[in-house]
Design a protein around this motif. Structure first.
Motif, PDB file in Angstrom:
ATOM      1  N   ALA A 173       0.831  -1.205   0.000  1.00 11.70           N
ATOM      2  CA  ALA A 173       0.000   0.000   0.000  1.00 11.70           C
ATOM      3  C   ALA A 173       0.868   1.259   0.000  1.00 11.70           C
ATOM      4  O   ALA A 173       0.551   2.250  -0.670  1.00 11.70           O
ATOM      5  CB  ALA A 173      -0.926  -0.011   1.217  1.00 11.70           C
ATOM      6  N   TRP A 174       1.961   1.214   0.747  1.00 12.36           N
ATOM      7  CA  TRP A 174       2.871   2.365   0.793  1.00 12.36           C
ATOM      8  C   TRP A 174       3.523   2.601  -0.570  1.00 12.36           C
ATOM      9  O   TRP A 174       3.585   3.738  -1.047  1.00 12.36           O
ATOM     10  CB  TRP A 174       3.935   2.116   1.860  1.00 12.36           C
ATOM     11  CG  TRP A 174       5.012   3.146   1.951  1.00 12.36           C
ATOM     12  CD1 TRP A 174       6.308   3.010   1.574  1.00 12.36           C
ATOM     13  CD2 TRP A 174       4.890   4.477   2.469  1.00 12.36           C
ATOM     14  NE1 TRP A 174       7.010   4.154   1.823  1.00 12.36           N
ATOM     15  CE2 TRP A 174       6.167   5.079   2.373  1.00 12.36           C
ATOM     16  CE3 TRP A 174       3.841   5.213   3.010  1.00 12.36           C
ATOM     17  CZ2 TRP A 174       6.411   6.382   2.800  1.00 12.36           C
ATOM     18  CZ3 TRP A 174       4.086   6.515   3.438  1.00 12.36           C
ATOM     19  CH2 TRP A 174       5.357   7.088   3.331  1.00 12.36           C
ATOM     20  N   LEU A 175       3.970   1.518  -1.201  1.00 13.48           N
ATOM     21  CA  LEU A 175       4.595   1.657  -2.520  1.00 13.48           C
ATOM     22  C   LEU A 175       3.591   2.075  -3.586  1.00 13.48           C
ATOM     23  O   LEU A 175       3.961   2.704  -4.589  1.00 13.48           O
ATOM     24  CB  LEU A 175       5.249   0.327  -2.919  1.00 13.48           C
ATOM     25  CG  LEU A 175       6.477  -0.085  -2.096  1.00 13.48           C
ATOM     26  CD1 LEU A 175       6.939  -1.482  -2.482  1.00 13.48           C
ATOM     27  CD2 LEU A 175       7.609   0.926  -2.276  1.00 13.48           C
ATOM     28  N   ALA A 176       2.318   1.741  -3.381  1.00 12.97           N
ATOM     29  CA  ALA A 176       1.272   2.131  -4.333  1.00 12.97           C
ATOM     30  C   ALA A 176       0.838   3.581  -4.158  1.00 12.97           C
ATOM     31  O   ALA A 176      -0.004   4.061  -4.922  1.00 12.97           O
ATOM     32  CB  ALA A 176       0.065   1.212  -4.177  1.00 12.97           C
ATOM     33  N   GLY A 177       1.389   4.243  -3.155  1.00 13.99           N
ATOM     34  CA  GLY A 177       1.095   5.657  -2.971  1.00 13.99           C
ATOM     35  C   GLY A 177      -0.157   5.953  -2.169  1.00 13.99           C
ATOM     36  O   GLY A 177      -0.702   7.062  -2.267  1.00 13.99           O
ATOM     37  N   LEU A 178      -0.605   5.000  -1.358  1.00 14.57           N
ATOM     38  CA  LEU A 178      -1.826   5.241  -0.583  1.00 14.57           C
ATOM     39  C   LEU A 178      -1.586   6.123   0.637  1.00 14.57           C
ATOM     40  O   LEU A 178      -2.549   6.546   1.278  1.00 14.57           O
ATOM     41  CB  LEU A 178      -2.428   3.911  -0.136  1.00 14.57           C
ATOM     42  CG  LEU A 178      -2.943   2.984  -1.233  1.00 14.57           C
ATOM     43  CD1 LEU A 178      -3.666   1.794  -0.624  1.00 14.57           C
ATOM     44  CD2 LEU A 178      -3.868   3.729  -2.191  1.00 14.57           C
ATOM     45  N   GLY A 179      -0.342   6.370   0.960  1.00 15.80           N
ATOM     46  CA  GLY A 179      -0.052   7.221   2.101  1.00 15.80           C
ATOM     47  C   GLY A 179       0.017   6.441   3.399  1.00 15.80           C
ATOM     48  O   GLY A 179      -0.426   5.291   3.479  1.00 15.80           O
ATOM     49  N   PRO A 180       0.556   7.066   4.451  1.00  8.51           N
ATOM     50  CA  PRO A 180       0.782   6.339   5.709  1.00  8.51           C
ATOM     51  C   PRO A 180      -0.500   5.901   6.420  1.00  8.51           C
ATOM     52  O   PRO A 180      -0.567   4.781   6.922  1.00  8.51           O
ATOM     53  CB  PRO A 180       1.585   7.325   6.562  1.00  8.51           C
ATOM     54  CG  PRO A 180       1.350   8.661   5.942  1.00  8.51           C
ATOM     55  CD  PRO A 180       1.136   8.421   4.490  1.00  8.51           C
ATOM     56  N   PHE A 181      -1.513   6.759   6.472  1.00  6.38           N
ATOM     57  CA  PHE A 181      -2.712   6.410   7.234  1.00  6.38           C
ATOM     58  C   PHE A 181      -3.472   5.246   6.605  1.00  6.38           C
ATOM     59  O   PHE A 181      -3.811   4.267   7.283  1.00  6.38           O
ATOM     60  CB  PHE A 181      -3.640   7.620   7.362  1.00  6.38           C
ATOM     61  CG  PHE A 181      -4.933   7.294   8.065  1.00  6.38           C
ATOM     62  CD1 PHE A 181      -4.969   7.125   9.435  1.00  6.38           C
ATOM     63  CD2 PHE A 181      -6.109   7.133   7.345  1.00  6.38           C
ATOM     64  CE1 PHE A 181      -6.154   6.803  10.089  1.00  6.38           C
ATOM     65  CE2 PHE A 181      -7.296   6.810   7.981  1.00  6.38           C
ATOM     66  CZ  PHE A 181      -7.316   6.648   9.366  1.00  6.38           C
ATOM     67  N   LEU A 182      -3.740   5.313   5.320  1.00  3.76           N
ATOM     68  CA  LEU A 182      -4.471   4.231   4.664  1.00  3.76           C
ATOM     69  C   LEU A 182      -3.658   2.937   4.657  1.00  3.76           C
ATOM     70  O   LEU A 182      -4.204   1.849   4.847  1.00  3.76           O
ATOM     71  CB  LEU A 182      -4.834   4.627   3.240  1.00  3.76           C
ATOM     72  CG  LEU A 182      -5.942   5.682   3.081  1.00  3.76           C
ATOM     73  CD1 LEU A 182      -6.154   6.014   1.617  1.00  3.76           C
ATOM     74  CD2 LEU A 182      -7.246   5.177   3.700  1.00  3.76           C
TER      75      LEU A 182
END
Length: 274
Positions: free
Chosen positions: A72-81
């Motif tokens: 999710a982090w590498l996909a650009g969803l950001g830290p919270f999501l």
């Protein structure tokens, strides 16, 4: 031939692997098949020996969540999501077992009264206001800690999730080792108390797993902080159970695991403060 099962001969590490499979079955909803030479996989767990593999089981249970966090982090969803998705995957893998214990523990102690009343409330499957409040706060702290670690460390936050899961499973053994069962008819009364050798092996394995993640970007000081704060949280919950309940239950063990995991993550956050 195996003298115990009448089947194939024993091989090195077989009992440890069987204990690992039993841990995964008991502490999660993962479909773990019966292993070669393993006795009845649905038998009641033997906690005199089983805990020695808990750190490794905790790390395995955290791997899908850690992979989700990284993806999710590498996909650009950001830290919270990313952190929220990881915690959701972890809860799905474990079935919310420890979260349920934390909520019941909070309901019982929050309602107050004598020991008998608190234990009766903890056994009630319905969640009360104290349990709901503590559960929401616990989830918020886990998500917030992981999101902060992603922001400050990036992908090594996934390694922190695995370490916290392993160490907190070791921490959850403290009430079983230090306190008598609070009920005579509960699971903790029939499961047995962990043997000293099993506890020592569990602690050593948890330490090895923590050290093994250092090459993945976790700072040494942060790892030490995770261990120290997790231990303090463990002693706090264990002491509270001793003073208020006179012993331990499965709910106390679940609350101890959750408190230790949260404290470990917060310790790492403090150690890597900008």
């Amino acid at each position: 031939m195996d003298r115990q099962t009448g089947g194939e001969a024993a091989w090195p590490g077989r009992e440890a692997l069987h204990d690992l499979a039993a841990c995964l079955r008991f502490y999660s909803r993962l479909p773990v098949p019966q292993l070669p030479g393993e006795p009845d996989p649905h038998r009641a767990p033997d906690f005199t020996r089983l805990p020695r593999m808990l750190p490794l089981a905790g790390a395995i249970l955290a791997l899908p969540a850690a992979m989700t966090l990284s993806a999710a982090w590498l996909a650009g969803l950001g830290p919270f999501l990313s952190a929220t998705l990881a915690v959701a995957i972890m809860a799905a893998a474990t079935g919310g077992l420890h979260e349920d214990g934390l909520a019941d523990f909070a309901d019982g102690l929050g309602a107050g009264g004598d020991r008998t009343r608190m234990l009766a409330i903890m056994r009630d499957s319905r969640i009360g206001s104290y349990g709901a409040l503590v559960l929401v706060l616990a989830l918020a702290l886990r998500i917030g800690a992981l999101a902060t670690l992603l922001d400050r460390l990036g992908l090594p936050a996934a390694a922190a999730l695995v370490v916290a899961a392993a160490l907190s499973r070791v921490a959850a053994l403290a009430p079983m080792a230090l306190l008598p069962p609070a009920r005579s008819d509960g699971l903790s009364a029939t499961a047995g108390r962990p043997q000293g050798a099993s506890l020592a092996l569990a602690a050593a394995l948890g330490l090895v797993l923590a050290i093994a993640t250092l090459p993945f970007g976790l700072p040494l000081g942060g790892t030490v902080a995770m261990i120290v704060l997790g231990a303090f949280a463990t002693l706090a919950v264990t002491g509270l159970a001793r003073n208020r309940l006179g012993g331990q239950t499965g709910d106390v063990i679940g609350a101890c695991q959750q408190a230790a995991e949260i404290a470990a993550l917060l310790g790492l956050v403090a150690a890597v403060a900008p």
